[in-house]
Scaffold this active site. Structure first.
Site, PDB file in Angstrom:
ATOM      1  N   TYR A   1      -0.413   4.060  10.076  1.00 58.70           N
ATOM      2  CA  TYR A   1      -1.359   4.917   9.370  1.00 58.70           C
ATOM      3  C   TYR A   1      -2.568   5.257  10.247  1.00 58.70           C
ATOM      4  O   TYR A   1      -3.300   6.197   9.947  1.00 58.70           O
ATOM      5  CB  TYR A   1      -1.865   4.245   8.091  1.00 58.70           C
ATOM      6  CG  TYR A   1      -0.815   3.924   7.059  1.00 58.70           C
ATOM      7  CD1 TYR A   1       0.501   4.372   7.177  1.00 58.70           C
ATOM      8  CD2 TYR A   1      -1.136   3.163   5.939  1.00 58.70           C
ATOM      9  CE1 TYR A   1       1.450   4.063   6.226  1.00 58.70           C
ATOM     10  CE2 TYR A   1      -0.203   2.852   4.979  1.00 58.70           C
ATOM     11  CZ  TYR A   1       1.098   3.298   5.119  1.00 58.70           C
ATOM     12  OH  TYR A   1       2.029   2.978   4.175  1.00 58.70           O
TER      13      TYR A   1
ATOM     14  N   LEU B   1       3.904   7.397  -7.789  1.00 57.30           N
ATOM     15  CA  LEU B   1       3.688   8.613  -8.577  1.00 57.30           C
ATOM     16  C   LEU B   1       4.565   9.755  -8.072  1.00 57.30           C
ATOM     17  O   LEU B   1       4.352  10.911  -8.430  1.00 57.30           O
ATOM     18  CB  LEU B   1       2.209   9.022  -8.538  1.00 57.30           C
ATOM     19  CG  LEU B   1       1.208   7.913  -8.883  1.00 57.30           C
ATOM     20  CD1 LEU B   1      -0.217   8.456  -8.863  1.00 57.30           C
ATOM     21  CD2 LEU B   1       1.534   7.268 -10.225  1.00 57.30           C
TER      22      LEU B   1
ATOM     23  N   ILE C   1       1.440   0.335  -5.459  1.00 59.91           N
ATOM     24  CA  ILE C   1       0.292   0.553  -4.567  1.00 59.91           C
ATOM     25  C   ILE C   1       0.035   2.061  -4.423  1.00 59.91           C
ATOM     26  O   ILE C   1       0.220   2.633  -3.353  1.00 59.91           O
ATOM     27  CB  ILE C   1       0.508  -0.107  -3.192  1.00 59.91           C
ATOM     28  CG1 ILE C   1       1.895   0.251  -2.621  1.00 59.91           C
ATOM     29  CG2 ILE C   1       0.355  -1.622  -3.294  1.00 59.91           C
ATOM     30  CD1 ILE C   1       2.030  -0.099  -1.150  1.00 59.91           C
TER      31      ILE C   1
ATOM     32  N   LYS D   1      -1.632   5.544  -3.683  1.00 59.43           N
ATOM     33  CA  LYS D   1      -2.713   6.013  -2.809  1.00 59.43           C
ATOM     34  C   LYS D   1      -3.711   6.796  -3.645  1.00 59.43           C
ATOM     35  O   LYS D   1      -3.329   7.587  -4.519  1.00 59.43           O
ATOM     36  CB  LYS D   1      -2.167   6.906  -1.708  1.00 59.43           C
ATOM     37  CG  LYS D   1      -3.246   7.426  -0.759  1.00 59.43           C
ATOM     38  CD  LYS D   1      -2.732   8.551   0.107  1.00 59.43           C
ATOM     39  CE  LYS D   1      -2.606   9.842  -0.671  1.00 59.43           C
ATOM     40  NZ  LYS D   1      -2.251  10.999   0.174  1.00 59.43           N
TER      41      LYS D   1
ATOM     42  N   ASN E   1      -5.903   5.253 -12.084  1.00 62.37           N
ATOM     43  CA  ASN E   1      -4.819   4.324 -11.766  1.00 62.37           C
ATOM     44  C   ASN E   1      -5.134   2.924 -12.292  1.00 62.37           C
ATOM     45  O   ASN E   1      -4.261   2.237 -12.845  1.00 62.37           O
ATOM     46  CB  ASN E   1      -4.595   4.267 -10.250  1.00 62.37           C
ATOM     47  CG  ASN E   1      -4.042   5.558  -9.685  1.00 62.37           C
ATOM     48  OD1 ASN E   1      -3.509   6.398 -10.400  1.00 62.37           O
ATOM     49  ND2 ASN E   1      -4.190   5.739  -8.380  1.00 62.37           N
TER      50      ASN E   1
END
Length: 283
Positions: free
Chosen positions: A59, A198, A236, A238, A248
């Site tokens: 990342y 999601l 998890i 983002k 969330n």
């Protein structure tokens, strides 16, 4: 696992269920590379109640995530911090070096969980897990994990690792439920962790998910996250904005009944949002 939160109050850190000590709702940081946004988002999430932060060597933001943890008022010991070693660095010596670089970049003395990012390129079950076992013994990581493994690869990894494989991270959401992967993961006593929970935004506007969300007066994101939690999967998602982080987080207060859970179970379409050529399912 702890008891589920109830009521309408904003959940606190203690309301988040845990899977063998790992908070079942965390903050993903993929694509959060802005030098201002990423640390602010991490610090905001921790102050909101999040205690699980996930990043990766690939990342390019481990230093920013570390800055966010440092900025927050939350003690490092209270944060479950995970990162991943990229495919090209999974040979023994490279994996050891990359793990030490990761903790240096994060500004910590160890991580709570270190994943094999993909079983690809330099990945070799013998040499990779020899390195990961050494990293546990040297205190660089408390736990080891795998990511994006197919069922047969999970068994091979378990056989080669001297230390327990704690978690398996893979794409999972209502449109890609990964039943075979989840079953193999759980059969080996490994905690399942969902990335892209999601479906890269595809849950928004989905007829069934939206219908359930409307019945509860919540977002589709909350429905997807609550479904994963009820099915025993850590998520998890983002998020970078305070509004999305809060939405969330609020999923911890959402309780779906069995009929709603079964309606979501019926949505599986095998639809991948992450499908690189080197994915093991493409070989």
């Amino acid at each position: 696992m702890s008891e589920k939160p109830t009521g309408d109050a904003t959940p606190t850190a203690t309301d988040c269920p845990r899977a063998n000590g790992m908070p079942m709702l965390g903050m993903g940081t993929w694509e959060l590379t802005d030098e201002r946004t990423c640390p602010e988002a991490v610090a905001t999430a921790l102050e909101m109640g999040y205690r699980h932060v996930d990043t990766a060597q690939a990342y390019g933001n481990e230093h920013l995530v570390g800055d966010g943890i440092e900025r927050s008022a939350v003690d490092r010991d209270d944060v479950f911090l995970a990162t991943k070693i990229w495919n090209s660095d999974l040979g023994h010596d490279d994996a050891v070096d990359a793990a030490y670089d990761a903790v240096d970049n994060l500004g910590v003395d160890h991580v709570d969980l270190l994943y094999v990012h993909w079983p690809a390129e330099a990945y070799d079950p013998v040499e990779t897990f020899r390195a990961f076992d050494e990293l546990v013994e040297e205190g660089v990581t408390e736990r080891i994990g795998i990511s994006n493994f197919e069922p047969d690869q999970i068994g091979t990894a378990v056989a080669q690792a001297d230390h327990e494989i704690f978690a398996h991270q893979f794409e999972c959401h209502p449109m890609l439920q990964q039943e075979a992967v989840r079953e193999a993961t759980e059969e080996h006593g490994i905690e399942p962790v969902a990335y892209s929970p999601l479906a890269r935004g595809e849950v928004f506007g989905h007829e069934t998910v939206s219908d359930i969300a409307g019945a509860h007066g919540v977002s589709e994101a909350q429905v997807s996250l609550a479904w994963l939690r009820e099915r025993g999967v850590t998520a998890i998602p983002k998020a970078s904005s305070e509004a999305h982080l809060h939405d969330n987080w609020a999923s911890l207060s959402l309780q779906l009944d069995e009929g709603e859970l079964e309606r979501i179970d019926d949505l599986d379409a095998g639809r991948r949002m992450v499908d690189p050529d080197f994915g093991p399912w493409n070989r």
